[in-house]
Design a protein around this motif. Structure first.
Motif, mmCIF file in Angstrom:
data_model
loop_
_atom_site.group_PDB
_atom_site.id
_atom_site.type_symbol
_atom_site.label_atom_id
_atom_site.label_comp_id
_atom_site.label_asym_id
_atom_site.label_seq_id
_atom_site.Cartn_x
_atom_site.Cartn_y
_atom_site.Cartn_z
ATOM 1 N N ILE A 1 61.399 -23.978 40.973
ATOM 2 C CA ILE A 1 62.513 -23.356 41.678
ATOM 3 C C ILE A 1 63.288 -22.471 40.705
ATOM 4 C CG2 ILE A 1 62.749 -25.157 43.429
ATOM 5 C CD1 ILE A 1 65.012 -26.346 41.778
ATOM 6 N N VAL A 2 64.012 -21.518 41.246
ATOM 7 C CA VAL A 2 64.755 -20.569 40.424
ATOM 8 C C VAL A 2 66.132 -21.140 40.114
ATOM 9 C CG1 VAL A 2 65.783 -18.273 40.384
ATOM 10 C CG2 VAL A 2 63.504 -18.589 41.328
ATOM 11 N N ARG A 3 66.465 -21.167 38.834
ATOM 12 C CA ARG A 3 67.796 -21.554 38.376
ATOM 13 C C ARG A 3 68.376 -20.356 37.646
ATOM 14 N NH1 ARG A 3 68.273 -27.104 38.671
ATOM 15 N NH2 ARG A 3 66.293 -28.193 38.774
ATOM 16 N N TYR A 4 69.591 -19.985 38.048
ATOM 17 C CA TYR A 4 70.223 -18.830 37.419
ATOM 18 C C TYR A 4 71.725 -19.046 37.397
ATOM 19 C CZ TYR A 4 71.827 -14.058 36.629
ATOM 20 O OH TYR A 4 72.443 -12.964 36.115
ATOM 21 N N ASN A 5 72.317 -18.811 36.251
ATOM 22 C CA ASN A 5 73.762 -18.897 36.079
ATOM 23 C C ASN A 5 74.313 -20.269 36.476
ATOM 24 O OD1 ASN A 5 76.051 -17.725 35.110
ATOM 25 N ND2 ASN A 5 76.514 -16.567 36.957
ATOM 26 N N GLY A 6 73.531 -21.307 36.249
ATOM 27 C CA GLY A 6 73.976 -22.664 36.525
ATOM 28 C C GLY A 6 73.772 -23.128 37.956
ATOM 29 N N PHE A 7 73.155 -22.317 38.810
ATOM 30 C CA PHE A 7 72.937 -22.683 40.212
ATOM 31 C C PHE A 7 71.451 -22.714 40.519
ATOM 32 C CE2 PHE A 7 77.055 -20.422 40.242
ATOM 33 C CZ PHE A 7 77.864 -21.446 40.713
ATOM 34 N N VAL A 8 71.095 -23.502 41.535
ATOM 35 C CA VAL A 8 69.731 -23.522 42.056
ATOM 36 C C VAL A 8 69.706 -22.570 43.250
ATOM 37 C CG1 VAL A 8 67.978 -24.932 43.177
ATOM 38 C CG2 VAL A 8 69.317 -25.877 41.297
ATOM 39 N N TRP A 9 68.728 -21.675 43.258
ATOM 40 C CA TRP A 9 68.590 -20.672 44.317
ATOM 41 C C TRP A 9 67.416 -21.089 45.196
ATOM 42 C CZ3 TRP A 9 71.929 -16.338 44.234
ATOM 43 C CH2 TRP A 9 72.798 -16.333 43.147
ATOM 44 N N ALA A 10 67.678 -21.306 46.476
ATOM 45 C CA ALA A 10 66.662 -21.791 47.402
ATOM 46 C C ALA A 10 65.620 -20.711 47.664
ATOM 47 C CB ALA A 10 67.312 -22.212 48.719
ATOM 48 N N ALA A 11 64.349 -21.073 47.482
ATOM 49 C CA ALA A 11 63.260 -20.138 47.773
ATOM 50 C C ALA A 11 63.136 -20.034 49.287
ATOM 51 C CB ALA A 11 61.964 -20.629 47.157
ATOM 52 N N THR A 12 63.415 -18.859 49.813
ATOM 53 C CA THR A 12 63.455 -18.620 51.252
ATOM 54 C C THR A 12 62.779 -17.298 51.551
ATOM 55 O OG1 THR A 12 65.597 -19.739 51.330
ATOM 56 C CG2 THR A 12 65.009 -18.415 53.228
ATOM 57 N N ALA A 13 62.065 -17.264 52.653
ATOM 58 C CA ALA A 13 61.497 -15.986 53.081
ATOM 59 C C ALA A 13 62.652 -15.090 53.513
ATOM 60 C CB ALA A 13 60.526 -16.200 54.232
ATOM 61 N N LEU A 14 62.768 -13.938 52.873
ATOM 62 C CA LEU A 14 63.825 -13.001 53.234
ATOM 63 C C LEU A 14 63.354 -11.587 52.995
ATOM 64 C CD1 LEU A 14 65.543 -11.688 50.592
ATOM 65 C CD2 LEU A 14 66.200 -14.057 50.385
ATOM 66 N N ARG A 15 64.027 -10.666 53.670
ATOM 67 C CA ARG A 15 63.700 -9.249 53.517
ATOM 68 C C ARG A 15 65.004 -8.462 53.501
ATOM 69 N NH1 ARG A 15 60.011 -6.918 58.091
ATOM 70 N NH2 ARG A 15 59.722 -9.135 58.017
ATOM 71 N N THR A 16 65.125 -7.584 52.532
ATOM 72 C CA THR A 16 66.271 -6.681 52.479
ATOM 73 C C THR A 16 65.742 -5.262 52.652
ATOM 74 O OG1 THR A 16 66.118 -6.519 50.075
ATOM 75 C CG2 THR A 16 67.652 -8.149 50.964
ATOM 76 N N SER A 17 66.520 -4.449 53.328
ATOM 77 C CA SER A 17 66.132 -3.050 53.473
ATOM 78 C C SER A 17 67.386 -2.200 53.529
ATOM 79 C CB SER A 17 65.292 -2.839 54.745
ATOM 80 O OG SER A 17 66.048 -3.181 55.882
ATOM 81 N N GLY A 18 67.270 -0.976 53.056
ATOM 82 C CA GLY A 18 68.382 -0.036 53.116
ATOM 83 C C GLY A 18 69.435 -0.217 52.046
ATOM 84 N N MET A 19 69.119 -0.865 50.937
ATOM 85 C CA MET A 19 70.109 -1.096 49.884
ATOM 86 C C MET A 19 70.245 0.083 48.931
ATOM 87 S SD MET A 19 71.013 -4.668 49.218
ATOM 88 C CE MET A 19 70.833 -6.093 50.236
ATOM 89 N N LEU A 20 69.577 1.182 49.204
ATOM 90 C CA LEU A 20 69.528 2.304 48.291
ATOM 91 C C LEU A 20 70.731 3.228 48.453
ATOM 92 C CD1 LEU A 20 67.805 3.861 46.204
ATOM 93 C CD2 LEU A 20 66.815 5.079 48.117
#
Length: 173
Positions: free
Chosen positions: A47-66
């Motif tokens: 699992i991903v740990r970053y900045n002291g937190f556990v980040w839940a592995a989840t199917a996600l999609r982002t679009s249009g952030m440009l």
């Protein structure tokens, strides 16, 4: 933006890209939870740990952030898998999550634990509206912090006494 990542990006090998998203409901309702998601796992399957937190592995999609420089602010969409219905329940409880803060970081796998400041971001957005929710996924439209309904800048009236730069610049005569 991170100097370490900028230096790494100029090289031939950047490493595994990790995208991190934080949905902060407590920015609207005090005491409400904050959810942290990532579409990634580490190369070892951990699992991903970053900045002291556990980040839940989840199917996600982002679009249009440009940010494309054409004058308009981005209105990205965030689509999250919601298999257990937690986000749908939170959306019903907290007015479709409208106004909640969403932060996005991008980093590389080798910088997850040793250097939490080595990330691009955070890009900060606010949930503008819920587009769809069907029990298995939830789709949110995000907006920039300054691109909100009924938002004006500055948030208060400005007077010359407090802001001397507003003084008259026309010559009297």
């Amino acid at each position: 933006m991170s100097y370490v990542l900028d230096q790494q990006a100029e090289g031939l090998v950047l490493g595994a890209r990790i995208e991190l998203l934080e949905v902060d409901i407590s920015s609207v309702v005090e005491g409400a939870p904050t959810y942290r998601f990532t579409p990634n796992v580490t190369s070892t399957g951990d699992i991903v740990r970053y900045n002291g937190f556990v980040w839940a592995a989840t199917a996600l999609r982002t679009s249009g952030m440009l940010y494309d420089g054409t004058g308009g602010l981005p209105r990205p969409t965030l689509e999250l898998a919601d298999v257990n219905g937690i986000l749908m329940m939170e959306a019903m409880k907290y007015q479709d999550l409208v106004g909640c803060t969403v932060k996005r970081w991008i980093t590389c796998e080798q910088y997850l634990d040793p250097n939490p400041n080595a990330a691009w971001g955070p890009e900060i957005f606010v949930v503008n509206k819920k587009i769809a929710a069907d029990g298995t996924r939830i789709v949110l439209e995000l907006a920039s912090i300054v691109d909100q309904r009924n938002m004006v800048i500055p948030k208060r009236r400005m007077f010359r006494k407090e802001f001397p730069g507003l003084a008259r610049t026309r010559p009297r005569g």
